[in-house]
Design a protein around this motif. Structure first.
Motif, short mmCIF file in Angstrom:
data_model
loop_
_atom_site.label_atom_id
_atom_site.label_comp_id
_atom_site.label_asym_id
_atom_site.label_seq_id
_atom_site.Cartn_x
_atom_site.Cartn_y
_atom_site.Cartn_z
N CYS A 133 0.82 -1.22 0.00
CA CYS A 133 0.00 0.00 0.00
C CYS A 133 0.85 1.27 0.00
O CYS A 133 0.71 2.13 -0.84
N ARG A 134 1.72 1.39 1.00
CA ARG A 134 2.67 2.50 1.15
C ARG A 134 2.02 3.87 1.34
O ARG A 134 2.64 4.90 1.14
N ARG A 135 0.77 3.87 1.74
CA ARG A 135 0.07 5.14 1.93
C ARG A 135 0.63 5.94 3.11
O ARG A 135 0.52 7.16 3.15
N CYS A 136 1.23 5.25 4.07
CA CYS A 136 1.66 5.91 5.31
C CYS A 136 3.14 6.31 5.31
O CYS A 136 3.70 6.62 6.36
N VAL A 137 3.76 6.33 4.13
CA VAL A 137 5.20 6.54 4.05
C VAL A 137 5.65 7.86 4.67
O VAL A 137 6.77 7.96 5.18
N SER A 138 4.80 8.87 4.64
CA SER A 138 5.22 10.20 5.12
C SER A 138 4.90 10.45 6.59
O SER A 138 5.20 11.52 7.11
N LEU A 139 4.33 9.46 7.29
CA LEU A 139 3.86 9.73 8.65
C LEU A 139 4.98 9.71 9.69
O LEU A 139 5.02 10.55 10.58
N CYS A 140 5.83 8.72 9.63
CA CYS A 140 6.90 8.60 10.63
C CYS A 140 8.03 7.81 9.98
O CYS A 140 8.00 7.51 8.79
N HIS A 141 9.03 7.43 10.76
CA HIS A 141 10.19 6.74 10.19
C HIS A 141 10.02 5.23 10.15
O HIS A 141 10.84 4.52 9.56
N PHE B 184 7.71 3.48 8.56
CA PHE B 184 7.36 3.01 7.22
C PHE B 184 8.52 3.12 6.24
O PHE B 184 8.79 2.16 5.49
N PRO B 185 9.25 4.23 6.18
CA PRO B 185 10.45 4.24 5.32
C PRO B 185 11.45 3.14 5.71
O PRO B 185 12.08 2.54 4.83
N THR B 186 11.60 2.89 7.02
CA THR B 186 12.50 1.82 7.47
C THR B 186 12.05 0.47 6.92
O THR B 186 12.85 -0.31 6.39
N LEU B 187 10.75 0.20 7.04
CA LEU B 187 10.19 -1.05 6.53
C LEU B 187 10.37 -1.16 5.02
O LEU B 187 10.84 -2.20 4.51
N PHE B 188 10.02 -0.11 4.30
CA PHE B 188 10.07 -0.18 2.84
C PHE B 188 11.51 -0.31 2.33
O PHE B 188 11.77 -0.99 1.33
N ASP B 189 12.45 0.33 3.01
CA ASP B 189 13.85 0.18 2.62
C ASP B 189 14.32 -1.26 2.83
O ASP B 189 15.08 -1.80 2.00
N LEU B 190 13.88 -1.88 3.92
CA LEU B 190 14.25 -3.28 4.17
C LEU B 190 13.69 -4.19 3.07
O LEU B 190 14.39 -5.10 2.59
N VAL B 191 12.45 -3.95 2.70
CA VAL B 191 11.82 -4.78 1.67
C VAL B 191 12.50 -4.55 0.31
O VAL B 191 12.81 -5.50 -0.43
N ASP B 192 12.73 -3.29 -0.01
CA ASP B 192 13.31 -2.96 -1.32
C ASP B 192 14.74 -3.48 -1.48
O ASP B 192 15.22 -3.64 -2.61
N ALA B 193 15.39 -3.76 -0.37
CA ALA B 193 16.77 -4.25 -0.42
C ALA B 193 16.85 -5.76 -0.65
O ALA B 193 17.94 -6.30 -0.88
#
Length: 449
Positions: free
Chosen positions: A43-51, A53-62
């Motif tokens: 979904c990634r809708r919450c990417v701008s709320l706190c750190h 979600f970016p931490t999670l998405f960076d882990l997945v993208d790696a």
């Protein structure tokens, strides 16, 4: 209400099953985290709320295939550490919260993980002390000690010592201890003349002082008292109180939360049963009694009674106005005001009551209002800890810029921790300075009290 992709029902919250045998099962918790992280990743809708979600998405993208199942379970805890339980993802962004069948509750899943980490000894003594507001607040109001402590906390050697001992960033803003506690200096009762109840509001108030108002900024409490007196609303200070437990909740120390509840709820329930509105001037404390404790203790009748009696001060005052019982004899202009809505105010489901009050004042005197509705990044102790202070300033940067718009005379937030963080962030980013005042102080100024 947030659109929920075919589900137009309001979000509901399940009780926190923290006393069940499986709640602290790490393998089961990690399985649930993987399920929820997979939904969030898609979904990634919450990417701008706190750190988190970016931490999670960076882990997945790696990962090699860009999927959650390849992320090491040990890395899940990096996401947990970035969550400060603001609740914004649940209440304002996520389309998959219950009653959606996917049943996503990101903050309370993080709370479960934090509880497991705490129980396993993963929280250090420094963090535990920072969350013990009743302990370090005990120095407030003691002559000489207060002055010495406040002076020392401004020196570089002491700040380096605090960094080493407690993990407090040397540059982070820290609250000063008050020279006189609110509960010591305020009249215990006031405005004895009875006033009638409104349709939405009891005609008498019990004030839950909160640790911050009592130990750090008692002027906020005195301003609230002045507003109640001016409107001839009888009030009393709650007979005795402990910390609401929110700092302990944020650590996952649920046993301590339960102990604080056992100290506070029996006292507050007496006021609720006697027809008092209970007011707390710190949004996190108000939310604790309105949401977290009722979800932790869903079968406790007194906890639910306190929930129904608890008000944000501006929720109470604006409801009083709708009942036709609030005075509107405002005298003084407030000028340009940049007002910040804190996260724990937004998620109470009461609407923008402080903004509503400031706009009411603007019907009588001059108020040029700029409202900013986004996380400041402070989030309890998150903004002062060495590992996260810089991240907190980064999260808050859009807020700092928005608050500086048009050169305000005053900046304000219902959460003064957020307010001071915003003031520091504006300074760090080279933005024009403005006087910081709590909204209750602004209303008192408008009344000319």
């Amino acid at each position: 209400m947030t659109h929920r992709e075919g589900n137009l029902e309001a979000p509901t919250r399940h009780p926190i099953d923290w006393q069940s045998p499986g709640y602290h099962d790490q393998a089961a918790a990690e399985k649930e985290m993987e399920r929820i992280f997979d939904i969030c990743h898609g979904c990634r809708r919450c990417v701008s709320l706190c750190h988190s979600f970016p931490t999670l998405f960076d882990l997945v993208d790696a990962t090699s295939d860009g999927e959650v199942h390849e992320v090491a379970k040990a890395d899940f805890w990096k996401v947990v550490d970035q969550c400060y339980l603001c609740d914004l993802c649940y209440m304002t962004k996520c389309p998959y919260v219950p009653p959606h069948p996917w049943n996503v509750d990101f903050p309370h899943t993080m709370l479960r993980a934090k509880a497991i980490k705490f129980k396993n000894g993963g929280v250090g003594a420094g963090e535990r002390f920072l969350a013990s507001t009743d302990k370090h607040g005990q120095f407030a109001g003691i002559p000489v000690v207060v002055q010495v402590a406040n002076a020392l906390n401004k020196t570089r050697p002491m700040r380096k010592a605090l960094d080493k001992a407690l993990g407090v960033h040397p540059d982070a803003w820290l609250p000063e201890l008050a020279t006189s506690r609110f509960r010591w200096s305020a009249k215990k009762t006031g405005s004895a003349t009875a006033v009638r109840d409104g349709e939405r509001t009891p005609g008498k108030v019990a004030i839950f002082a909160t640790c911050y108002v009592n130990y750090n900024e008692p002027g906020i409490g005195h301003d609230l008292v002045k507003l109640l007196e001016h409107n001839e609303i009888p009030y009393t200070l709650v007979e005795k109180e402990k910390c609401c437990g929110m700092p302990k909740l944020e650590l996952g120390d649920l046993e301590s939360v339960a102990r604080h509840k056992e100290a506070n709820i029996p006292v507050l329930a007496k006021y609720a049963k006697d027809g008092f509105a209970i007011l707390s001037a710190v949004p996190s404390c108000t939310l604790m009694f309105k949401q977290e404790l009722p979800l932790m203790f869903p079968d406790d009748a007194d906890t639910q009674l306190v929930k129904d009696a608890m008000f944000d001060p501006f929720e109470y005052l604006t409801a009083r106005h709708r009942d036709g019982l609030l005075k509107t004899d405002f005298k003084n202009d407030l000028g340009k005001v940049s007002y910040h809505i804190p996260c724990h105010g937004r998620v109470q489901n009461i609407g923008r009551k402080t903004e509503e009050m400031l706009k009411l004042i603007g019907q009588k005197v001059t108020v040029q209002l700029n409202t900013v509705e986004r996380c400041s990044g402070h989030a309890g102790t998150y903004g002062v800890k060495t590992p996260t202070h810089a991240i907190a300033l980064k999260i808050g940067r859009p807020v700092f810029k928005a608050m500086a718009k048009d050169g305000p005379d005053v900046i304000s937030s219902d959460c003064m921790l957020a307010g001071h963080h915003i003031a520091q962030g504006m300074q760090v980013n080279g933005l024009p300075a403005a006087k910081l005042m709590h909204p209750l102080s602004l209303v008192r100024l408008a009344y000319g009290l």
